[in-house]
Design an enzyme around this catalytic site. Sequence first.
Site, PDB file in Angstrom:
ATOM      1  N   LYS A 119      -9.256  -0.026  -5.760  1.00 47.64           N
ATOM      2  CA  LYS A 119      -9.280   0.596  -4.438  1.00 47.64           C
ATOM      3  C   LYS A 119     -10.627   1.263  -4.198  1.00 47.64           C
ATOM      4  CE  LYS A 119      -7.809   2.299  -0.551  1.00 47.64           C
ATOM      5  NZ  LYS A 119      -6.717   3.190  -0.225  1.00 47.64           N
TER       6      LYS A 119
ATOM      7  N   HIS B  39     -10.470   1.270   1.839  1.00 45.05           N
ATOM      8  CA  HIS B  39     -10.258   2.288   2.885  1.00 45.05           C
ATOM      9  C   HIS B  39     -11.497   2.210   3.775  1.00 45.05           C
ATOM     10  CE1 HIS B  39      -8.674   6.247   4.443  1.00 45.05           C
ATOM     11  NE2 HIS B  39      -9.847   6.130   5.033  1.00 45.05           N
TER      12      HIS B  39
ATOM     13  N   HIS C  78       0.867  -1.204   0.000  1.00 48.86           N
ATOM     14  CA  HIS C  78       0.000   0.000   0.000  1.00 48.86           C
ATOM     15  C   HIS C  78       0.893   1.240   0.000  1.00 48.86           C
ATOM     16  CE1 HIS C  78      -3.846   2.139   1.287  1.00 48.86           C
ATOM     17  NE2 HIS C  78      -2.925   3.083   1.146  1.00 48.86           N
TER      18      HIS C  78
ATOM     19  N   HIS D 147       1.553   5.400  -1.754  1.00 45.50           N
ATOM     20  CA  HIS D 147       1.212   6.568  -2.573  1.00 45.50           C
ATOM     21  C   HIS D 147       2.498   7.103  -3.194  1.00 45.50           C
ATOM     22  CE1 HIS D 147      -2.903   6.800  -0.983  1.00 45.50           C
ATOM     23  NE2 HIS D 147      -2.340   6.294   0.102  1.00 45.50           N
TER      24      HIS D 147
ATOM     25  N   ASP E 243       1.460   2.713   3.521  1.00 47.38           N
ATOM     26  CA  ASP E 243       0.620   3.898   3.322  1.00 47.38           C
ATOM     27  C   ASP E 243       1.470   5.165   3.344  1.00 47.38           C
ATOM     28  OD1 ASP E 243      -1.684   5.267   2.711  1.00 47.38           O
ATOM     29  OD2 ASP E 243      -2.427   5.346   4.766  1.00 47.38           O
TER      30      ASP E 243
ATOM     31  N   HIS F 165      -4.564  -0.511   5.829  1.00 50.72           N
ATOM     32  CA  HIS F 165      -4.077   0.292   6.974  1.00 50.72           C
ATOM     33  C   HIS F 165      -5.019   0.230   8.178  1.00 50.72           C
ATOM     34  CE1 HIS F 165      -6.773   3.136   5.046  1.00 50.72           C
ATOM     35  NE2 HIS F 165      -5.903   3.487   4.115  1.00 50.72           N
TER      36      HIS F 165
HETATM   37  O1  DOR Z   1      -3.256   9.634   5.509  1.00 56.48           O
HETATM   38  C1  DOR Z   1      -3.620   9.330   4.382  1.00 56.48           C
HETATM   39  N1  DOR Z   1      -3.070   9.884   3.287  1.00 56.48           N
HETATM   40  N2  DOR Z   1      -4.625   8.459   4.250  1.00 56.48           N
HETATM   41  C2  DOR Z   1      -5.159   8.180   3.062  1.00 56.48           C
HETATM   42  O2  DOR Z   1      -6.064   7.390   3.023  1.00 56.48           O
HETATM   43  C3  DOR Z   1      -4.699   8.877   1.844  1.00 56.48           C
HETATM   44  C4  DOR Z   1      -3.338   9.364   1.990  1.00 56.48           C
HETATM   45  C5  DOR Z   1      -2.951  10.357   0.914  1.00 56.48           C
HETATM   46  O3  DOR Z   1      -3.155  10.076  -0.259  1.00 56.48           O
HETATM   47  O4  DOR Z   1      -2.377  11.392   1.257  1.00 56.48           O
HETATM   48 ZN    ZN Z   2      -3.311   5.106   1.475  1.00 53.72          ZN
END
Ligand code: DOR
Ligand code: ZN
Length: 366
Positions: free
Chosen positions: A120, A157, A28, A30, A268, A195
């Site tokens: 997702k 989520h 997971h 970004h 995450d 998460h």
């Molecule tokens: O803290 C987070 N940041 N939780 C999420 O679900 C998305 C993520 C983000 O893309 O910044």
């Molecule tokens: Zn995330």
Amino acid sequence: MNVASAPPSATPDTAAPTLRLSRPDDWHLHLRDGAALASVVAHTARQFGRAIVMPNLKPPVTTAAAAVAYRQRIMAALAQSVAPGQSGADFQPLMTLYLTDRLPPDEIRRAKDAGVVACKLYPAGATTNSDAGVTDLRHIDATLEAMAREGLLLLVHGEVTDSEIDLFDREAVFIERHLIPLRQRHPGLKIVFEHITTKEAAQYVTEAGPLTAATITAHHLLYNRNAIFLGGIRPHYYCLPVLKREEHRRALVAAATSGSPQFFLGTDSAPHPAHLKEHASGCAGCYTALNALELYTEAFEDAGALHQLEGFASHHGADFYGLPRNSGHVTLQRTAQTVPDSLPFGAQAEVKPLRAGETLRWSQLN
Ligand code: DOR
Ligand code: ZN
């Protein structure tokens, strides 16, 4: 995995214990896009063989063609930042689609053919760039059926967005209101509860059977909600789902270190420009990609469970996704390092890694 004391030698470093793991994956992550992507991709590639890349871009990745194009941008950014043959050059992004109320079931076949492995689910409004998310899970039943047929996983989520529900209770309420009915409607779908942050989630996953799993972040294993308020508000510890009470942190540590194949690593890691986190309305997300393995290793060491780290970090996720385990290895050494105060992020900004300016007990060697 082996935990070994290296033979005594002249320098204290080489006498420090080392930990050798099959190359882990991040289930997971970004990575963002454009210049921000170019700033961060090498951090993940140095530690992990593969990563499940979240689709919450602006606009979100909602088609197979968009996922393929995003994958190409990630590979181009990687080639710019990691030389061939260097550690991380063979990193593989695993692509996902962002579910909306209107993602057609046909797109799932095209996604499968394009190598997409999962979709997702963001409940609309739950977090960063989730406005286009799903407003009612029953709207997407036909798409979820197509996913089960094609072998794509559903990544959830799991928070309700109802403003009547206390922020700290949103995950537990999501299980009762949405996840249990969803699981019953789609018994053949592989679901990853992403998460997880509560004892309710850990318990639910444990009892939900072998087609349900969960990722757990390093920050939710290491910190409880006090970290957000220690000596003043600390925006770099703010993420969604938000850190919870100590009893929840302990339940997550117990789940992660249990050896159960239903729990695996997902950082995450979610970079934001520091000035947008240190803001009147700061963004949610902790940047952990720089030292994710060292953070997880601390958490497992604190729990006396280093022998369970390799399963959690390197085996359970691949097995659940039905992918081969990685063949390479990483080595960590119990040598302290200081986390940089900040790193460049895109053209103008900086990103502050979790624990910026502080010490980590472990360091990755290769
Ligand atoms: O803290 C987070 N940041 N939780 C999420 O679900 C998305 C993520 C983000 O893309 O910044
Ligand atoms: Zn995330």
